[in-house]
Design a protein around this motif. Structure first.
Motif, mmCIF file in Angstrom:
data_model
loop_
_atom_site.group_PDB
_atom_site.id
_atom_site.type_symbol
_atom_site.label_atom_id
_atom_site.label_comp_id
_atom_site.label_asym_id
_atom_site.label_seq_id
_atom_site.Cartn_x
_atom_site.Cartn_y
_atom_site.Cartn_z
ATOM 1 N N SER A 23 0.820 -1.211 0.000
ATOM 2 C CA SER A 23 0.000 0.000 0.000
ATOM 3 C C SER A 23 0.853 1.259 0.000
ATOM 4 C CB SER A 23 -0.924 -0.001 1.219
ATOM 5 O OG SER A 23 -0.170 -0.052 2.419
ATOM 6 N N SER A 82 -0.981 -5.910 -1.912
ATOM 7 C CA SER A 82 -1.971 -5.334 -0.998
ATOM 8 C C SER A 82 -2.253 -3.895 -1.408
ATOM 9 C CB SER A 82 -1.451 -5.382 0.447
ATOM 10 O OG SER A 82 -0.225 -4.674 0.561
ATOM 11 N N ARG A 88 -10.588 -6.561 -0.560
ATOM 12 C CA ARG A 88 -11.599 -6.056 0.375
ATOM 13 C C ARG A 88 -12.836 -6.941 0.320
ATOM 14 N NH1 ARG A 88 -13.545 -1.718 -1.435
ATOM 15 N NH2 ARG A 88 -13.721 -0.339 0.377
ATOM 16 N N ARG A 113 -8.943 -8.023 3.590
ATOM 17 C CA ARG A 113 -9.277 -7.042 4.611
ATOM 18 C C ARG A 113 -10.804 -7.072 4.737
ATOM 19 N NH1 ARG A 113 -7.859 -0.528 4.636
ATOM 20 N NH2 ARG A 113 -8.860 -0.083 6.636
ATOM 21 N N ALA A 273 -1.000 0.532 6.622
ATOM 22 C CA ALA A 273 -2.460 0.575 6.657
ATOM 23 C C ALA A 273 -3.053 -0.279 7.766
ATOM 24 C CB ALA A 273 -3.021 0.124 5.309
ATOM 25 N N THR A 274 -2.398 -1.389 8.118
ATOM 26 C CA THR A 274 -2.940 -2.307 9.121
ATOM 27 C C THR A 274 -1.811 -2.892 9.956
ATOM 28 O OG1 THR A 274 -2.761 -4.326 7.778
ATOM 29 C CG2 THR A 274 -4.775 -2.999 7.503
ATOM 30 N N ASP A 276 -1.223 -6.693 11.336
ATOM 31 C CA ASP A 276 -1.746 -8.058 11.240
ATOM 32 C C ASP A 276 -1.037 -8.955 12.250
ATOM 33 O OD1 ASP A 276 -2.919 -6.877 9.065
ATOM 34 O OD2 ASP A 276 -2.113 -8.264 7.575
ATOM 35 N N GLU A 305 -6.015 -5.549 11.779
ATOM 36 C CA GLU A 305 -6.554 -4.388 12.483
ATOM 37 C C GLU A 305 -6.385 -3.149 11.609
ATOM 38 O OE1 GLU A 305 -8.184 -5.275 14.902
ATOM 39 O OE2 GLU A 305 -7.305 -7.226 15.336
ATOM 40 N N GLY A 306 -7.482 -2.768 10.956
ATOM 41 C CA GLY A 306 -7.429 -1.659 10.010
ATOM 42 C C GLY A 306 -7.323 -0.299 10.660
ATOM 43 N N ASP A 307 -7.469 -0.237 11.987
ATOM 44 C CA ASP A 307 -7.339 1.052 12.682
ATOM 45 C C ASP A 307 -5.980 1.207 13.357
ATOM 46 O OD1 ASP A 307 -7.833 -0.959 14.536
ATOM 47 O OD2 ASP A 307 -8.970 0.339 15.890
ATOM 48 N N SER A 313 -3.326 4.574 7.982
ATOM 49 C CA SER A 313 -4.322 4.522 9.062
ATOM 50 C C SER A 313 -3.817 5.208 10.330
ATOM 51 C CB SER A 313 -4.689 3.065 9.364
ATOM 52 O OG SER A 313 -5.172 2.415 8.223
#
Length: 474
Positions: A23, A82, A88, A113, A273-274, A276, A305-307, A313
């Motif tokens: 990403s 990714s 998604r 994701r 972005a995440t 994992d 964890e996308g946050d 993120s």
């Protein structure tokens, strides 16, 4: 980096070009398969908007000096991705704790994701939410084989009217799966049937769904993400990057007939972005008097964890963890934290430039690891009975896992990777969260895991030897 002997001598050379379209960065690793050695690595900024080849071409230019200015003949050219948000997905099932959870595990294990998990009958508001998220794939489950059929049929009719999510994989009650397919196909959806993710109560069957997701990724999602441009460089985009990392982790844990693995392990992957977490472990209770409750856990489990990302993120990480906690760990002011996090979000290639920024970056990574592991690990619950207290385990017990491996740009290049990885360890103040207690902490020092997962497609034993060679004790 010194060339392996097979290259110096010019014989026995078998080179693999392994590409990870991330990403933030496109990473290139060249491996000599014969000696299981890394020959060259490079990266370029991923540019999905203007053409994904730009980052790849930049990285390939960087490796040319390793080969006297010209790219060599690569026997293998493999890639994972990714980029553009990765794969998604939305998962739908009958009961949140059962078929919906099984569908989620299948999607995560395939490297997706997961944008949302829905249970019971879909509402109009939930369908609108799915339309707003516009997933690449919807995984529709529901009912054990021969069990409840009403819900999956109802949800098929609701999805038939959805504007987004045109690719739907049906992995539910086999008794009505053909009828579900027909309902969706008649509305113009691209429907793929696979085996039920939960054919019987307490019996997971996620591998067929994972394989169907992967085939769909190859056939359709590659085109949608603009990755077809890279076809002249590669033999195929084989899988989403997280799936490649999970495949590497499983290989490292289980080994091959020619090469033993390490056994149970946990990998924490901190990305832009995440964050994992991959656990390769049975996760059975490690102490007597504990009863397991819930769905059986897959040996190879991934959570994302996308946050909790470091760049894309970063604002979500700030909101989740809080400026106060980040500032306290970093030893700086909350204003400095907020300013740096906003800058990191706006400039994904940002590197910290002074002591305070480095401390904030470290705090972000440490607390992302802490929270990601808390969400991934199993928990203990105390229940009181006439006979006294009894303990119920939900999820995996990872307390006795012998290896904890860190990967991701922030930890690979950090001067004190151990400080970040220690965030994953068992906490006395959280005795009910079953984190690793005393693992050997390892570092993916060459950022090699995704490449290992790709190489496993053509030579699993060489890939395993590569992983063992470049994952080092901290």
């Amino acid at each position: 980096m010194a060339l392996p002997s097979s290259l110096k001598g010019g014989t026995g050379m078998e080179l693999a070009l392994l590409i990870d379209f991330g990403s933030t960065y496109t990473k290139v690793t060249v491996v000599d398969v014969v000696s299981a050695e890394v020959v060259a690595t490079a990266k370029g900024l991923t540019t999905v908007e203007t053409g994904i080849l730009e980052g790849l071409e930049q990285a390939l230019e960087e490796i040319k000096p390793h080969f006297a200015g010209d790219l060599p003949q690569f026997q293998h050219r493999l890639a994972c991705s990714s980029a553009a948000g990765g794969l998604r997905m939305v998962a739908i099932g009958l009961v949140k704790e059962l078929t919906a959870e099984a569908a989620r595990q299948a999607a995560l294990g395939a490297g997706a994701r997961v944008l949302g998990v829905y249970a019971h009958r879909l509402t109009a508001a939930e369908v609108a939410q799915i339309d707003a998220n516009c997933p690449d794939i919807i995984l529709l489950a529901g009912g054990t084989d021969g069990g409840n059929s009403d819900t999956i049929l109802y949800n098929a009719r609701m999805l038939a009217g959805a504007r987004c999510g045109n690719t739907i994989i049906v992995a539910g009650n086999k008794s009505v799966a053909p009828e579900v397919r027909d309902i969706l196909a008649q509305s113009g959806k691209d429907v793929r049937l696979t085996e039920n993710v939960l054919p019987e109560l307490n019996k997971l069957n996620v591998e067929p769904a994972r394989e169907t997701i992967r085939r769909t990724f190859l056939e359709k999602i590659v085109e949608a993400k603009g990755l077809r441009q890279a076809a002249k460089y590669i033999q195929g985009v084989l899988m989403p990057t997280p799936a490649a990392v999970l495949q590497a982790a499983e290989l490292l844990a289980k080994g091959t007939p020619e090469e033993p693995g390490w056994g149970e392990l946990v990998i924490v992957d901190i990305g832009g972005a995440t964050t994992d977490v991959h656990s390769l472990a049975a996760g059975h209770p490690s102490r007597s008097g504990v009863t397991f409750k819930g769905l059986p856990e897959p040996f190879a489990k991934r959570t994302v964890e996308g946050d909790l990302g470091m760049r894309v993120s970063a604002l979500s990480l700030l909101e989740t963890v809080g400026a106060k906690q980040l500032a306290s760990y970093a030893g700086v002011t909350e204003e400095e934290v907020i300013s740096y996090v906003r800058m990191a979000h706006d400039h994904v290639a940002l590197l910290p430039s002074d002591h305070n920024q480095r401390r904030i970056d470290t705090a972000m990574a440490r607390l992302a690891v802490d929270l990601a592991m808390e969400r991934h690990a199993g928990t203990l619950e105390t229940a009181w009975t006439p006979m006294g207290a009894m303990y119920i385990q939900h999820g995996k017990d990872l307390t006795q896992v012998p290896y904890l491996i860190g990967t991701g740009g922030v930890i690979v290049h950090h001067p004190n990777a151990k400080e970040i990885l220690q965030g994953a360890l068992f906490k006395q103040e959280q005795p009910t969260v079953l984190r690793p207690q005393n693992p050997r902490m390892m570092l993916d020092k060459e950022y090699i895991l995704a490449a290992v997962g790709l190489l496993a497609e053509v030579n699993a034993t060489a890939a395993l030897r590569l992983a063992k060679k470049y994952i080092a004790k901290i």
